[in-house]
Structure formats: structure tokens, C-alpha cells
Design a protein around this motif. Structure first.
Motif, PDB file in Angstrom:
ATOM      1  N   VAL A  74       0.876  -1.167   0.000  1.00 56.80           N
ATOM      2  CA  VAL A  74       0.000   0.000   0.000  1.00 56.80           C
ATOM      3  C   VAL A  74       0.917   1.221   0.000  1.00 56.80           C
ATOM      4  CG1 VAL A  74      -1.861   1.213   1.186  1.00 56.80           C
ATOM      5  CG2 VAL A  74      -1.748  -1.299   1.281  1.00 56.80           C
ATOM      6  N   LYS A  76       1.601   5.345  -0.161  1.00 60.07           N
ATOM      7  CA  LYS A  76       1.084   6.691   0.099  1.00 60.07           C
ATOM      8  C   LYS A  76       2.261   7.655   0.114  1.00 60.07           C
ATOM      9  CE  LYS A  76       1.307   6.651   5.139  1.00 60.07           C
ATOM     10  NZ  LYS A  76       0.619   7.087   6.324  1.00 60.07           N
ATOM     11  N   CYS A 105      -2.763   5.086  -2.731  1.00 65.30           N
ATOM     12  CA  CYS A 105      -3.692   5.936  -1.984  1.00 65.30           C
ATOM     13  C   CYS A 105      -4.212   7.075  -2.865  1.00 65.30           C
ATOM     14  CB  CYS A 105      -2.990   6.485  -0.760  1.00 65.30           C
ATOM     15  SG  CYS A 105      -4.015   7.593   0.230  1.00 65.30           S
ATOM     16  N   THR A 126      -6.724   2.819  -4.222  1.00 61.95           N
ATOM     17  CA  THR A 126      -7.547   2.567  -3.037  1.00 61.95           C
ATOM     18  C   THR A 126      -7.952   3.918  -2.451  1.00 61.95           C
ATOM     19  OG1 THR A 126      -7.670   1.255  -1.003  1.00 61.95           O
ATOM     20  CG2 THR A 126      -5.610   2.427  -1.392  1.00 61.95           C
ATOM     21  N   THR A 128      -8.197   5.174   0.667  1.00 64.08           N
ATOM     22  CA  THR A 128      -7.207   5.688   1.609  1.00 64.08           C
ATOM     23  C   THR A 128      -6.277   4.564   2.046  1.00 64.08           C
ATOM     24  OG1 THR A 128      -8.587   5.279   3.546  1.00 64.08           O
ATOM     25  CG2 THR A 128      -8.732   7.474   2.564  1.00 64.08           C
ATOM     26  N   ALA A 129      -5.005   4.882   2.169  1.00 58.53           N
ATOM     27  CA  ALA A 129      -4.004   3.887   2.556  1.00 58.53           C
ATOM     28  C   ALA A 129      -4.282   3.318   3.943  1.00 58.53           C
ATOM     29  CB  ALA A 129      -2.611   4.512   2.509  1.00 58.53           C
ATOM     30  N   SER A 130      -4.643   4.161   4.875  1.00 63.39           N
ATOM     31  CA  SER A 130      -4.856   3.706   6.254  1.00 63.39           C
ATOM     32  C   SER A 130      -6.008   2.718   6.354  1.00 63.39           C
ATOM     33  CB  SER A 130      -5.121   4.898   7.172  1.00 63.39           C
ATOM     34  OG  SER A 130      -4.020   5.767   7.155  1.00 63.39           O
ATOM     35  N   ARG A 132      -7.131   0.856   3.940  1.00 63.71           N
ATOM     36  CA  ARG A 132      -6.719  -0.374   3.251  1.00 63.71           C
ATOM     37  C   ARG A 132      -5.872  -1.250   4.177  1.00 63.71           C
ATOM     38  NH1 ARG A 132      -8.322  -4.398   0.726  1.00 63.71           N
ATOM     39  NH2 ARG A 132      -6.674  -5.565  -0.298  1.00 63.71           N
TER      40      ARG A 132
END
Length: 146
Positions: A74, A76, A105, A126, A128-130, A132
Motif C-alpha cells: 500500500v 502513500k 492511496c 484505493t 485511503t491507505a490507512s 486499506r
């Protein structure tokens, strides 16, 4: 001056060699056994160095007989700007395409002005990275943050 450059060249060669020697090439059997217990891996990162490093870790695991069900990165932060078509990272990623999932992200893309159509093939966007990463953890992934 010529001597200075020769010494600098030798030092750079030694530093590169030392780094390569120190990189782990072989996992002990206990590590392989432990890693087999949860064969899904998720990483969140923000730098080009870590992107390449996590892809190289995939090779290390495979070469040591670790079975991988899922392997997701992931991404960001500013590294998102380097995930564009015809970039160095696109070329580096080709070997992993279809084996490693990369989620980018969309918040970082928006803040950094990276349009989805400029990303190279094989990447997923995606929201948002967090979130995900929380999804990956909820689904039993081993996760690391860089």
C-alpha cells in the motif's frame, strides 16, 4: 586529485559490497516455518527505497521456500509521484506484475496531482491507505509499516 578520485571510488565500491554482504540471503528453517503460518503479507510505505526493498523481500521469501498467498504493498506519500508510466519504478515492478498487488492511496494522488491514467499498469487505486491497511489486518495479513 587523481588519487582522491581513486580512493573515493574504492570507498564507494567497499560500501556497496558491504551493504550487499549484510543483506539477508538465507532464512533459517524456523523463520520459514513461522512465516508459513500466515502466508499473507501487507506493507504500507512512503519511499522509493522501501518500495524496492519490499519487492526484493518478496524474492527473498520465495527463494527460501516461503509460500505466499497474498502480497500487497500500500503506497502513500510522495513516492506516488514515481509510480507513473515509463518511470524507473515501472521497469523495476515488471518482474512482480501479477504476483504482487500494489494499492495506491487516492488521497495522496489527489494532493500530489497524480492522475489515475498516468499510473503504470498493474496498480490499483484505493480510497485511503490507512483504511486499506486496516482491511488487510482484519483479514489476517502480517503487516509492516515503513
Amino acid at each position: 586529485m587523481k588519487t582522491f578520485f581513486q580512493i573515493a571510488l574504492v570507498i564507494m565500491f567497499m560500501a556497496t559490497s558491504i551493504t550487499e554482504v549484510q543483506g539477508q540471503k538465507k532464512l533459517d528453517q524456523q523463520a520459514v516455518t513461522d512465516l508459513q503460518k500466515t502466508p499473507k503479507y501487507g506493507f504500507i510505505l512512503t519511499t522509493e527505497r522501501h518500495f524496492k526493498g519490499v519487492l526484493s523481500m518478496y524474492d527473498l521469501l520465495i527463494e527460501n521456500g516461503v509460500e505466499i498467498e497474498e502480497y500487497e504493498i500500500v503506497v502513500k506519500g510522495k513516492v506516488v509521484t514515481l509510480l507513473t508510466k515509463n518511470s524507473e519504478l515501472e521497469e523495476f515492478f515488471q518482474k512482480y506484475k501479477g504476483k504482487v498487488k500494489v494499492s495506491v492511496c487516492s488521497v495522496a494522488m489527489e494532493k500530489l496531482g497524480v492522475a489515475e491514467e498516468t499510473l503504470f499498469d498493474g496498480l490499483d487505486v484505493t480510497p485511503t491507505a490507512s483504511v486499506r491497511m486496516l482491511q488487510l489486518q482484519a483479514n489476517g495479513y502480517n503487516t509492516l509499516t515503513y
